[in-house]
Design an enzyme around this catalytic site. Structure first.
Site, PDB file in Angstrom:
ATOM      1  N   SER A 139      36.466  36.176  37.284  1.00 47.90           N
ATOM      2  CA  SER A 139      36.150  37.325  38.128  1.00 47.90           C
ATOM      3  C   SER A 139      35.328  38.350  37.345  1.00 47.90           C
ATOM      4  O   SER A 139      35.261  38.309  36.110  1.00 47.90           O
ATOM      5  CB  SER A 139      37.436  37.994  38.626  1.00 47.90           C
ATOM      6  OG  SER A 139      38.145  37.131  39.473  1.00 47.90           O
ATOM      7  N   LYS A 170      26.865  41.126  46.519  1.00 45.26           N
ATOM      8  CA  LYS A 170      28.145  40.460  46.287  1.00 45.26           C
ATOM      9  C   LYS A 170      28.566  39.879  47.642  1.00 45.26           C
ATOM     10  O   LYS A 170      29.195  40.545  48.462  1.00 45.26           O
ATOM     11  CB  LYS A 170      29.197  41.438  45.761  1.00 45.26           C
ATOM     12  CG  LYS A 170      30.515  40.783  45.372  1.00 45.26           C
ATOM     13  CD  LYS A 170      31.464  41.820  44.759  1.00 45.26           C
ATOM     14  CE  LYS A 170      32.762  41.172  44.285  1.00 45.26           C
ATOM     15  NZ  LYS A 170      33.572  40.692  45.411  1.00 45.26           N
ATOM     16  N   ARG A 192      36.036  27.247  44.103  1.00 44.85           N
ATOM     17  CA  ARG A 192      36.367  28.091  42.948  1.00 44.85           C
ATOM     18  C   ARG A 192      37.814  27.903  42.498  1.00 44.85           C
ATOM     19  O   ARG A 192      38.114  27.942  41.307  1.00 44.85           O
ATOM     20  CB  ARG A 192      36.115  29.557  43.315  1.00 44.85           C
ATOM     21  CG  ARG A 192      36.442  30.555  42.214  1.00 44.85           C
ATOM     22  CD  ARG A 192      35.958  31.934  42.667  1.00 44.85           C
ATOM     23  NE  ARG A 192      36.240  32.957  41.701  1.00 44.85           N
ATOM     24  CZ  ARG A 192      37.126  33.930  41.885  1.00 44.85           C
ATOM     25  NH1 ARG A 192      37.841  33.965  42.992  1.00 44.85           N
ATOM     26  NH2 ARG A 192      37.309  34.864  40.988  1.00 44.85           N
ATOM     27  N   LYS A 242      31.411  48.347  43.956  1.00 41.30           N
ATOM     28  CA  LYS A 242      31.904  48.492  45.320  1.00 41.30           C
ATOM     29  C   LYS A 242      31.681  49.934  45.756  1.00 41.30           C
ATOM     30  O   LYS A 242      31.870  50.864  44.975  1.00 41.30           O
ATOM     31  CB  LYS A 242      33.388  48.109  45.406  1.00 41.30           C
ATOM     32  CG  LYS A 242      33.675  46.695  44.916  1.00 41.30           C
ATOM     33  CD  LYS A 242      35.068  46.225  45.259  1.00 41.30           C
ATOM     34  CE  LYS A 242      35.160  45.850  46.712  1.00 41.30           C
ATOM     35  NZ  LYS A 242      36.438  45.175  47.040  1.00 41.30           N
TER      36      LYS A 242
END
Length: 675
Positions: free
Chosen positions: A80, A104, A125, A298
């Site tokens: 991550s 993203k 993943r 973000k």
């Protein structure tokens, strides 16, 4: 060490892991991104203060999907990225080095491997170290070619996503209920039939080249190499000198695309990475983050406090959903007055009360208004026992999978349940009735003016009332009526699409009509055998032989027309329409074997759809994105620096103006040598 802190940490670990499990495996979401980030940050702060990390803490592991199948270890761990909401931290992390900023994407991460130009495996993943091999599904996911023009060993990481348009279309055609495109994408790999996955239109978009035998030490060069191989890679922009103003300018440009909904795919932020890939590999691994592999940005959600005025219960699709109506607040440059409360469980979790309750609201990811906190509850939250539209009894049901409480109208024919279907009926692809939005349709339904499609063609009797409604007026009311009248003449494939027959998109409608005229199609759905006492043919058998249809789509089409209510409403609708049946088969061969992409304005044709129709009539295909299989890009601004022009130039694909196209493929002088 405070026992209270440890108890809180245990609670946070449990809540975050449960929410992540639901998020990554296609189940109903248990909390918003905003709430997840708040809890995650709180847990990380408590871990720092106490010096303790609990087992299974999400700060120390990668959230994972639980896709069923053969497990395989990743050649390169898919760790991550550390996250931030501060531009200053992006600049500090860049440390003056050239960086790239990209979307993203919010979907399902897949790692795709090629050996000597041939696809060798696709792995989910998983937990970042071990994933599930789904190579057998590669034909069901667009964007993953079976071969590429490359030698050696190639490993690519990308995101399988579903566009907002494809998500809405799938919900309409399938009748299924998913919260958002991410939820639908993450649940797709548990579907057994590859055709069902294809119907969801998953697209794989590479976001990084993990390994190639070529010596490419620039991330930008590596992505350009993927473009040359024919992949549709993630949108990105380089910042060569990442000082504050330059980074802010690029981030603002991406943000504007989100707020104006120019980006067709769901995203939950941006990714920042170094252009120097050798330098990016020199960082350490902290927890489950590689410190220099990249940084996720973000958006900082802007919050505002307001007062609840009322809870409006809106019946649409299969549920009656609560909507908070509150005192207007300014968020992200717009005035917000209402926000969905999702369901009864969400209201109970938030502690929603009655009018006067103090709320904290945001626009999640800069788009969707969301109540995130009840500051002070006033009065009681009351769940109605009747549908607000048809007034039939309403009942509370509890989902077995997630224990979510939702309210449902017990009347299967409630007009409000058909709102999305009415929206598709009036859409450009359907009956093409301008001026009637979903909100306008909801008003017509709630006023009792519209309960079936045919009612739209009797709306003129309400034109005076419509002209006096807030937001309308005589001119707009007249324009709506004129648009309805124009739609009375419709082509057969658009009519079939507008009927909202499950699994019957425009392509399916065209295929059926290429095999049978409309009247014959309808007649065959209801035809008895020669024996008058025998049952009609099984629905899945009637049209299964038509190319591209198969038993499932045949069954849906036939069953829809065999339903007495559907057939009666279809007959009623047909009394208002004049249906034409143009020949959908190619009438020429001038574009035979060629694939075009059209962008920008057109001048000789009425619109891009007319140009597309001409190309298809000449045996050609029209794609939405430039790829290695594209023959030509049509753009009247040949020198444009748009993304599609750049992609075409990178792949060596010719760019034609409309005049160039007409000279080659729309005149009698066009020859096969032109292609």
């Amino acid at each position: 060490m405070s026992e209270k802190n440890i108890l809180r940490m245990k609670q946070l670990v449990q809540e975050l892991n449960a929410a992540s499990d639901a998020y990554y495996n296609g189940r109903a979401e248990l909390m918003t991104d905003y709430e997840w980030d708040q809890r995650f940050d709180e847990l990380r702060r408590l871990e720092t203060e106490t010096g303790t990390t609990l087992p299974d803490s999400p700060t120390q592991k990668v959230s994972e999907d639980s896709t069923q199948g053969q497990k395989e270890e990743h050649e390169y761990p898919a760790l991550s990225l550390a996250k931030t909401k501060q531009l200053t931290e992006l600049v500090k992390w860049a440390d003056g080095r050239p960086i790239w900023i990209s979307w993203k994407l919010d979907g399902l991460t897949l790692v795709v491997t090629y050996d000597e130009g041939r696809l060798s495996r696709i792995v989910t993943r998983g937990n970042g170290h071990i994933g599930t091999n789904i190579t057998h599904l590669h034909r069901a996911i667009s964007g993953i070619p079976a071969t590429i023009q490359a030698t050696g060993h190639v490993v690519i990481r990308g995101e399988a996503v579903i566009s907002y348009d494809d998500f809405d279309r799938y919900l309409m055609e399938s009748g299924e209920d998913y919260a958002n495109p991410r939820n639908l994408a993450s649940g797709s790999l548990s579907v057994k039939d590859p055709q069902d996955i294809m119907d969801r239109h998953l697209r794989w978009i590479p976001f990084t080249l993990v390994h190639t035998d070529q010596q490419l030490t620039s991330w930008g060069a590596r992505m350009a190499w993927l473009d040359q191989m024919g992949f549709n890679t993630v949108e990105r922009q380089q910042v060569k000198q990442p000082e504050s103003s330059a980074v802010a300018h690029v981030v603002d440009a991406f943000t504007q695309k989100v707020t104006s909904r120019q980006n067709p795919f769901p995203v939950d932020g941006l990714v920042i990475c170094y252009d120097d890939t050798d330098y990016a590999q020199t960082g350490s691994v902290t927890g489950h983050h590689a410190t220099r592999a990249g940084l996720a940005f973000k958006w900082q959600d802007e919050t505002a406090q307001t007062t609840l005025k009322d809870i409006e219960w809106s019946c649409a699709a299969s549920t009656i959903s609560p909507v908070a109506i509150f005192e207007p607040v300014e968020l992200e440059g717009t005035t917000v007055r209402r926000a969905s409360l999702c369901n009864i469980s969400e209201c109970e979790r938030l502690g929603i009360g009655g009018p006067g309750t103090q709320l904290s609201v945001i626009k999640a990811n800069k788009i969707i208004p969301k109540v995130v906190q009840v500051v002070q509850s006033v009065g009681a939250f009351i769940v109605p026992n009747h549908c607000p539209v048809c007034h039939a009894a309403a009942v509370v049901s509890v989902s077995e999978a997630s224990a979510t409480k939702t309210l449902h109208c017990t009347n299967p024919q409630c007009p409000a349940k058909q709102l999305k279907k009415f929206a598709r009926f009036v859409s450009k692809e359907g009956m093409n009735i301008d001026g009637i939005s979903e909100q306008t349709l909801a008003k017509f339904i709630n006023l009792g003016w519209v309960s079936e499609y045919a009612d739209l063609y009797t709306l003129r009797q309400h034109i005076r009332e419509l002209a006096q409604m807030e937001g309308f007026g005589e001119r707009s009311a007249s324009n709506i009526m004129n648009s309805i009248d124009r739609s009375r003449q419709v082509e057969a494939h658009r009519l079939l699409f507008a009927l909202n027959i499950p699994l019957c998109g425009l392509d399916v409608c065209r295929r059926l009509l290429s095999a049978y005229p409309l009247d014959s199609l309808v007649a065959l759905t209801r035809q008895q055998s020669d024996d008058l006492f025998a049952a009609p043919a099984a629905p899945q058998e009637v049209f299964a032989h038509v190319a591209g249809i198969g038993p499932e789509k045949s069954a849906q089409f036939v069953s829809w027309f065999r339903d007495a209510t559907n057939y009666a409403r279809y007959q009623h609708l047909m009394t208002h329409l004049q249906v034409s049946s143009p020949d959908l088969a190619p009438t020429g061969t001038r574009c035979d074997g060629l694939t075009f992409v059209i962008t920008g304005d057109v001048h000789h044709y009425k619109n891009r759809n007319e140009l597309k129709a001409y190309i298809e009539s000449q045996g050609g295909k029209v794609a939405s994105a430039v790829s290695g299989s594209t023959s030509y890009l049509i753009n009247n601004d040949v020198t444009s620096t748009s993304g599609k022009n750049k992609k075409a130039q990178q792949l060596g694909i010719p760019i034609l103006s409309e005049d160039d196209f007409i000279a080659r493929y729309a005149t009698q002088e066009a020859t096969s040598s032109d292609s």
